[in-house]
Design a protein around this motif. Structure first.
Motif, PDB file in Angstrom:
ATOM      1  N   LYS A  70       0.692  -0.967   0.100  1.00 19.07           N
ATOM      2  CA  LYS A  70       0.083   0.339  -0.088  1.00 19.07           C
ATOM      3  C   LYS A  70       1.287   1.057   0.150  1.00 19.07           C
ATOM      4  CE  LYS A  70      -0.764   0.114   4.723  1.00 19.07           C
ATOM      5  NZ  LYS A  70       0.243  -1.583   5.699  1.00 19.07           N
ATOM      6  N   GLU A  71       0.065   2.386   0.305  1.00 17.77           N
ATOM      7  CA  GLU A  71       1.335   3.783   0.039  1.00 17.77           C
ATOM      8  C   GLU A  71       1.201   4.128   1.265  1.00 17.77           C
ATOM      9  OE1 GLU A  71      -0.193   6.364  -3.431  1.00 17.77           O
ATOM     10  OE2 GLU A  71       0.939   7.752  -2.343  1.00 17.77           O
ATOM     11  N   ASP A  72       1.745   3.544   1.782  1.00 16.40           N
ATOM     12  CA  ASP A  72       2.352   3.741   3.219  1.00 16.40           C
ATOM     13  C   ASP A  72       3.766   4.779   2.994  1.00 16.40           C
ATOM     14  OD1 ASP A  72       4.351   2.420   2.266  1.00 16.40           O
ATOM     15  OD2 ASP A  72       3.734   0.974   4.595  1.00 16.40           O
ATOM     16  N   TYR A  73       3.558   5.897   2.295  1.00 17.26           N
ATOM     17  CA  TYR A  73       5.200   6.832   2.392  1.00 17.26           C
ATOM     18  C   TYR A  73       4.845   7.707   1.390  1.00 17.26           C
ATOM     19  CZ  TYR A  73       4.407   4.622  -2.283  1.00 17.26           C
ATOM     20  OH  TYR A  73       4.239   4.218  -3.819  1.00 17.26           O
ATOM     21  N   THR A  74       5.435   8.852   1.985  1.00 19.55           N
ATOM     22  CA  THR A  74       5.069  10.335   1.116  1.00 19.55           C
ATOM     23  C   THR A  74       6.616  10.778   0.054  1.00 19.55           C
ATOM     24  OG1 THR A  74       4.215  11.045   2.959  1.00 19.55           O
ATOM     25  CG2 THR A  74       4.395  12.661   1.761  1.00 19.55           C
ATOM     26  N   VAL A  75       5.946  10.721  -1.208  1.00 20.57           N
ATOM     27  CA  VAL A  75       6.656  11.462  -2.477  1.00 20.57           C
ATOM     28  C   VAL A  75       6.940  12.989  -2.276  1.00 20.57           C
ATOM     29  CG1 VAL A  75       7.319  10.863  -4.461  1.00 20.57           C
ATOM     30  CG2 VAL A  75       5.981   8.632  -3.274  1.00 20.57           C
ATOM     31  N   THR A  76       7.760  13.778  -2.439  1.00 24.16           N
ATOM     32  CA  THR A  76       7.688  15.245  -2.141  1.00 24.16           C
ATOM     33  C   THR A  76       8.697  15.727  -2.751  1.00 24.16           C
ATOM     34  OG1 THR A  76       7.241  14.961   0.182  1.00 24.16           O
ATOM     35  CG2 THR A  76       7.927  17.133  -0.823  1.00 24.16           C
ATOM     36  N   THR A  77       8.394  16.217  -4.643  1.00 26.02           N
ATOM     37  CA  THR A  77       9.402  17.371  -5.471  1.00 26.02           C
ATOM     38  C   THR A  77       9.629  18.070  -4.891  1.00 26.02           C
ATOM     39  OG1 THR A  77       7.391  18.157  -6.015  1.00 26.02           O
ATOM     40  CG2 THR A  77       8.179  15.544  -6.832  1.00 26.02           C
ATOM     41  N   GLN A  78      11.087  18.255  -5.619  1.00 25.42           N
ATOM     42  CA  GLN A  78      11.321  19.612  -4.858  1.00 25.42           C
ATOM     43  C   GLN A  78      10.637  20.724  -5.718  1.00 25.42           C
ATOM     44  OE1 GLN A  78      15.061  19.561  -5.093  1.00 25.42           O
ATOM     45  NE2 GLN A  78      15.494  21.137  -4.374  1.00 25.42           N
ATOM     46  N   GLN A  79       9.859  21.382  -6.787  1.00 26.49           N
ATOM     47  CA  GLN A  79       8.765  21.538  -6.747  1.00 26.49           C
ATOM     48  C   GLN A  79       7.475  21.884  -5.849  1.00 26.49           C
ATOM     49  OE1 GLN A  79       9.474  24.162  -9.406  1.00 26.49           O
ATOM     50  NE2 GLN A  79       7.523  24.851  -8.012  1.00 26.49           N
ATOM     51  N   GLN A  80       7.775  20.903  -5.433  1.00 25.65           N
ATOM     52  CA  GLN A  80       6.623  20.757  -3.974  1.00 25.65           C
ATOM     53  C   GLN A  80       6.885  21.032  -2.692  1.00 25.65           C
ATOM     54  OE1 GLN A  80       5.100  16.587  -4.160  1.00 25.65           O
ATOM     55  NE2 GLN A  80       3.153  16.837  -4.084  1.00 25.65           N
ATOM     56  N   MET A  81       8.735  21.147  -2.325  1.00 25.79           N
ATOM     57  CA  MET A  81       8.995  22.077  -1.119  1.00 25.79           C
ATOM     58  C   MET A  81       8.955  23.141  -1.196  1.00 25.79           C
ATOM     59  SD  MET A  81      12.348  19.556  -0.493  1.00 25.79           S
ATOM     60  CE  MET A  81      12.474  17.631  -1.095  1.00 25.79           C
ATOM     61  N   LEU A  82       9.679  23.117  -3.100  1.00 28.71           N
ATOM     62  CA  LEU A  82       9.572  25.299  -2.997  1.00 28.71           C
ATOM     63  C   LEU A  82       8.027  25.718  -2.681  1.00 28.71           C
ATOM     64  CD1 LEU A  82      11.966  24.895  -5.990  1.00 28.71           C
ATOM     65  CD2 LEU A  82      12.014  25.729  -3.578  1.00 28.71           C
ATOM     66  N   ASP A  83       7.455  25.106  -3.158  1.00 24.10           N
ATOM     67  CA  ASP A  83       5.600  25.208  -2.991  1.00 24.10           C
ATOM     68  C   ASP A  83       5.301  25.850  -1.375  1.00 24.10           C
ATOM     69  OD1 ASP A  83       5.418  25.585  -6.035  1.00 24.10           O
ATOM     70  OD2 ASP A  83       3.897  24.280  -5.589  1.00 24.10           O
ATOM     71  N   VAL A  84       5.944  25.238  -0.898  1.00 19.10           N
ATOM     72  CA  VAL A  84       5.750  24.881   0.720  1.00 19.10           C
ATOM     73  C   VAL A  84       5.852  25.916   1.196  1.00 19.10           C
ATOM     74  CG1 VAL A  84       6.103  23.632   3.318  1.00 19.10           C
ATOM     75  CG2 VAL A  84       4.829  22.742   1.159  1.00 19.10           C
TER      76      VAL A  84
END
Ligand SMILES: Nc1ncnc2c1ncn2[C@@H]1O[C@H](COP(=O)(O)OP(=O)(O)O)[C@@H](O)[C@H]1O
Ligand SMILES: [Mg+2]
Lengths: 227, 399
Positions: B250-264
């Motif tokens: 199952k999807e029990d992890y989180t994928v964060t792209t650089q763009q998402q980090m920059l957005d946050v």
């Protein structure tokens, strides 16, 4: 030629639904260089008459001719300019600006007229000297006695060399000696040609004037001439 | 009336009430300081933080254990997720678009060499870390490509830790102890400085599998994947998810792209900017109200002076200008103080953080002062008009 001509002057005040006739058909001619006292009980219209002559107030009806010009038709701004040039005021409570020095107080009317600093300086010095205030020039009003304050006020009223000097109870806040002093100064100015009008309820002081007007209920009730 | 005399009269009354004038000007000063600070460092901060973030390269994707929900909490708190393992990292390495994979785990431990000891951050990492994070080795080499589940006990020192432990002596080949286990020093990193608060120099890098057992953990903190530039980021994320979900069920992890980090990051910065702007705006509003209040009080206090000025021949417009001028001068003084304050704080920030670009364009300085003056003008109109409209006789009677 008379410097001041009042023709059928009325000044009404609306108080509630009643009309107070503060001035009621005043007719008066004052020649240049005259010395006039206005006496009468409180509320008889002395101050109202003086304010009207001084262009601080407007008649409800009638004509006021100052130096040959009908000033009843002048705008507020034109009246202000005429006041600055032609009329000097001396008040019972001096009306000095507390934060300004004696010299700066005297300078005010010249400043308002837009006169240059150099021209002003000599005029202020002269006015202060004439009233023996040269050594008090930089004093603030609260560092001066009552008599000195009124002398600063007189210097301020005369620094523009006005034709007419108006004084409303000028000795009212002074002791007897300073009061007589101030009257002497005003009369000396009159001797040199200024038209002097003094409002007072002090009969003894009033009797020193050449012309003595007695007012009652807004009318000139009686006039006495000396000499 | 001459301008000089006009200003002289205006200043005389401002000076006569120094404290009151100063407090009134202060409101405007704080507002203008906030405004100028914002414009001076707003862009600077943005660029600074973005640069800090992107210096590792922009083709990075981070995988963390636990599924981040929209509420921001990790499902991990319920303990249903599987750990993110070294084997997961190895599986990702086989994906075609992947250039580098770095398993990552961090903790603090005592490092001992000869008789010197120091407590530092220990980073468990993989051999591709220098490539993924654009880090350079100064001497020796980085961790070798051993069997990732049973790597040899090698350690690479950060430049500061090397200095602290060995001074000028050559550390290569020396034995050190990290948290009680023995390691051999095989390399020293180039100085990297502090990045986002982490000191990357006062640290030691060891293989991730050894760090896991050192800290007695079964899950990595993070797996960083560096992908080929020509590949679309969505393809990368989809590929990673397919692989990991197949392994975990199952999807029990989180994928964060650089763009998402920059957005946050960008939204945090926007909130900060908004907060400073709000403080500035409120302060300017309060300042304006202060000026209205003080000028109204001044008109009341100086009613008899107004009557006198009129008796001396002042026109209504002159009285209006005098009081309006006073309000404007008060605001202008506040504005200038605010400019000084704002530029001063910006300069201090720049001194404390030299890499933070600070720039105050002259145009903004002029605009900020114009803003202050306009506020004075607007705030002064009503009281000044009241002063000008006073009846001179009544004004003279006031004492
Ligand atoms: N602004 C005003 N509003 C209403 N009544 C006024 C006003 N000014 C003066 N009066 C009235 O006009 C009359 C004359 O007043 P004033 O000239 O001040 O008298 P005096 O100076 O002789 O004591 C008084 O009855 C006074 O109440
Ligand atoms: Mg009176």
């Amino acid at each position: 030629m008379p410097v001041i001509q009042l023709q059928q002057i009325h000044r009404d005040f609306q108080v509630g639904d009643q009309v107070v006739h503060a001035l009621d058909d005043i007719n008066l001619q004052i020649d240049a260089g005259d010395y006039l006292s206005i006496m009468g009980p409180s509320g008889s219209g002395k101050s109202t008459l003086l304010n009207l002559i001084g262009l601080l107030d407007r008649a409800t009806s009638g004509h006021y001719i100052l130096n040959g010009q009908d000033v009843t038709v002048l705008s507020d701004t034109e009246q202000a300019t005429t006041r600055n040039k032609t009329i000097g005021f001396v008040f019972q409570s001096f009306h000095l600006v507390p934060r300004l020095s004696a010299a700066a107080n005297v300078e005010l009317p010249l400043m308002l007229a837009g006169m240059s600093v150099e021209e002003r300086r000599s005029k202020v010095a002269k006015a202060l000297e004439a009233l023996h205030l040269s050594d008090r020039a930089e004093h603030k009003p609260d560092q001066l006695s009552g008599g000195q304050r009124q002398r600063v006020a007189i210097a301020r009223a005369t620094v523009t060399e006005p034709a007419v000097l108006l004084a409303d109870e000028p000795t009212g806040n002074l002791d007897r000696k300073s009061g007589l002093d101030v009257m002497g100064i005003l009369e000396a100015l009159n001797d040199r040609g200024i038209t002097l009008i003094v409002v007072t309820h002090d009969a003894e002081l009033g009797q020193r004037a050449r012309r003595q007007l007695h007012m009652l209920d807004g009318r000139i009730h009686r006039e006495e001439q000396e000499g | 009336m001459r301008t000089r005399d006009f200003l002289g009269l205006t200043f005389s009354s401002i000076v006569a009430h120094r404290l009151r004038s100063a407090l009134t000007a202060l409101g405007i000063a704080v507002g203008i300081a906030a405004v100028i600070l914002l414009t001076s460092i707003g862009e600077g901060i943005h660029r600074f933080v973005l640069q800090e973030f992107t210096q590792f390269g922009t083709t990075l994707v981070a995988i963390n254990p636990g599924k981040a929900t929209t509420a921001g909490t990790s499902m991990g708190v319920f303990g249903t997720e599987r750990p993110l393992s070294i084997e997961d990292a190895e599986a990702l390495r086989r994906l075609p678009f992947v250039r580098a994979v770095v398993p990552f785990v961090q903790g603090n431990a005592e490092v001992e060499a000869d008789n010197r000891r120091r407590r530092v951050a220990v980073y468990g990492a993989g051999p591709q870390m220098p490539e993924a994070f654009s880090m350079a080795v100064r001497s020796g080499r980085f961790l070798p490509a051993d069997d990732p589940t049973a790597p040899r006990a090698f350690a690479v020192l950060g430049s500061k830790l090397r200095q602290e432990l060995f001074g000028d002596a050559n550390p290569l080949g020396k034995r050190i102890t990290i948290g009680g286990s023995r390691y051999r020093v095989i390399g020293v990193m180039e100085s990297k400085g502090t990045v986002l608060g982490f000191d990357l120099d006062d640290t030691v890098y060891i293989p991730a599998a050894r760090a896991l057992s050192l800290f007695n953990r079964d899950s990595l903190f993070e797996i960083d994947v560096m992908y080929r530039e020509e590949v679309d980021v969505d393809t990368v994320v989809a590929g990673i998810k397919r692989t990991l979900t197949a392994r975990h069920g199952k999807e029990d992890y989180t994928v964060t792209t650089q763009q998402q980090m920059l957005d946050v990051l960008g939204s945090i910065l926007n909130v900060l900017t908004f907060a400073v702007a709000a403080i500035g705006g409120i302060s300017l509003l309060v300042g304006a109200i202060g000026i209205v209040t003080i000028m109204s009080i001044a008109v009341n206090e100086r009613t008899s002076e107004i009557g006198l000025l009129r008796a001396l021949g002042a026109r209504r417009s002159q009285v209006l200008n005098l009081f309006l001028g006073e309000a404007i001068v008060l605001a202008a003084i506040g504005g200038v103080s605010g400019l000084g304050l704002g530029i001063g704080i910006a300069w201090l920030l720049h001194t404390a953080m030299p890499s933070l670009p600070v720039h105050t364009p002259l145009l903004y300085v002029v605009l900020a002062e114009a803003l202050a003056v306009s506020i004075g003008l607007i705030a002064g109109v009503a009281p000044a008009q009241r002063a000008a409209r006073l009846d001179p006789i009544e004004a003279l009677r006031a004492e």
